[in-house]
Design a protein around this motif. Structure first.
Motif, PDB file in Angstrom:
ATOM      1  N   ILE A  70      96.280  54.579   4.483  1.00  0.00           N
ATOM      2  CA  ILE A  70      95.236  55.589   4.687  1.00  0.00           C
ATOM      3  C   ILE A  70      93.856  54.956   4.574  1.00  0.00           C
ATOM      4  O   ILE A  70      92.932  55.301   5.326  1.00  0.00           O
ATOM      5  CB  ILE A  70      95.410  56.757   3.692  1.00  0.00           C
ATOM      6  CG1 ILE A  70      96.712  57.527   3.997  1.00  0.00           C
ATOM      7  CG2 ILE A  70      94.215  57.704   3.759  1.00  0.00           C
ATOM      8  CD1 ILE A  70      97.100  58.533   2.935  1.00  0.00           C
ATOM      9  N   PRO A  88      97.457  59.258   7.662  1.00  0.00           N
ATOM     10  CA  PRO A  88      98.758  58.829   7.144  1.00  0.00           C
ATOM     11  C   PRO A  88      99.561  58.120   8.237  1.00  0.00           C
ATOM     12  O   PRO A  88      99.331  58.336   9.432  1.00  0.00           O
ATOM     13  CB  PRO A  88      99.435  60.140   6.725  1.00  0.00           C
ATOM     14  CG  PRO A  88      98.347  61.159   6.701  1.00  0.00           C
ATOM     15  CD  PRO A  88      97.334  60.717   7.689  1.00  0.00           C
ATOM     16  N   LYS A 113     103.318  64.621   6.507  1.00  0.00           N
ATOM     17  CA  LYS A 113     101.925  65.004   6.264  1.00  0.00           C
ATOM     18  C   LYS A 113     101.803  66.336   5.521  1.00  0.00           C
ATOM     19  O   LYS A 113     100.765  66.640   4.938  1.00  0.00           O
ATOM     20  CB  LYS A 113     101.168  65.064   7.596  1.00  0.00           C
ATOM     21  CG  LYS A 113     101.108  63.711   8.305  1.00  0.00           C
ATOM     22  CD  LYS A 113     100.478  63.824   9.671  1.00  0.00           C
ATOM     23  CE  LYS A 113     100.421  62.466  10.376  1.00  0.00           C
ATOM     24  NZ  LYS A 113     101.771  61.895  10.608  1.00  0.00           N
ATOM     25  N   ILE A 137      94.780  61.891   0.288  1.00  0.00           N
ATOM     26  CA  ILE A 137      93.636  62.026   1.201  1.00  0.00           C
ATOM     27  C   ILE A 137      92.463  62.698   0.490  1.00  0.00           C
ATOM     28  O   ILE A 137      91.306  62.282   0.634  1.00  0.00           O
ATOM     29  CB  ILE A 137      94.042  62.824   2.458  1.00  0.00           C
ATOM     30  CG1 ILE A 137      95.046  62.007   3.287  1.00  0.00           C
ATOM     31  CG2 ILE A 137      92.816  63.169   3.297  1.00  0.00           C
ATOM     32  CD1 ILE A 137      95.633  62.764   4.466  1.00  0.00           C
TER      33      ILE A 137
END
Length: 212
Positions: A180, A186, A192, A201
């Motif tokens: 990332i 990803p 995800k 994230i």
């Protein structure tokens, strides 16, 4: 024919979930092989038993890759998705009775979830830890684990060291974090929709904002 059904990779953040059904005319077919819950066997022993199971039994598998799981989770719960995949594996064998490892706290409810996706009548015996109670489910757990492990090895050749694919694996988390950092998204093999990915994230986004 009776069959056992189990899956591998349900909680993984990387790679596929594999569902396997193993059908036999009698559980005596598996006697003497030493099948047991795949988690209690070494990789070498699983591979050995996998070959014997494929020779002696009717085997079917269903593979749901990361993108499949992300898409399906937008339509239903993960437990419902697993139940449907269990049914798909059973449909390929058409047994009269299937023993399934229940993915729901309510075993009877899980049995009904599986039944709702069957193509033909089949008695569903749904139990927790079925892979430890029934040899035919142990056999299915071995097949699912071997097929999934082979997929992870294949991904590692393409993407580098990715670990086991599970959130509890530091190698997997380091791979995800580094990927990332480098690509800002990803990897294709990541689910995800998993909190593991969204949390990573979010952490990186906060850190970037903090730089300002």
């Amino acid at each position: 024919m009776i069959c056992g059904v189990d899956e591998a990779g349900k909680g993984s953040v990387l790679g596929p979930m594999v569902i396997a059904a193993v059908g036999v005319t009698s559980e005596s077919v598996l006697e003497g092989l030493g099948v047991k819950d795949s988690k209690e066997l070494s990789p070498k022993e699983r591979e050995r038993l996998y070959g014997l199971i494929r020779k002696r039994c009717t085997v079917s598998t269903v593979r749901l890759d990361a993108q499949d799981i992300d898409r399906i989770r937008g339509e239903m719960t993960l437990n419902a998705a697993v139940a449907r995949a269990h049914a798909q594996a059973i449909n390929k064998i058409s047994p009269s009775c299937a023993y399934v490892d229940a993915c729901d706290v309510n075993t009877l409810r899980y049995a009904e979830m599986v039944k709702s996706s069957l193509d033909s009548p089949c008695e569903i015996v749904s139990e927790h830890h079925a892979d430890q109670k029934f040899a035919v489910v142990s056999a299915a757990s071995i097949v699912a684990k071997v097929v999934r492990d082979r997929a992870i090895v294949s991904f590692a050749k393409k993407y580098g060291e990715i670990g086991s694919g599970y959130p509890s694996d530091p190698v997997t988390i380091r791979y995800l974090s580094d990927y990332i950092d480098e690509h800002k998204v990803p990897p294709p093999i990541a689910r995800k929709s998993w909190k593991t990915v969204s949390n990573l994230i979010a952490q990186k986004t906060q850190r970037s904002l903090g730089d300002f």
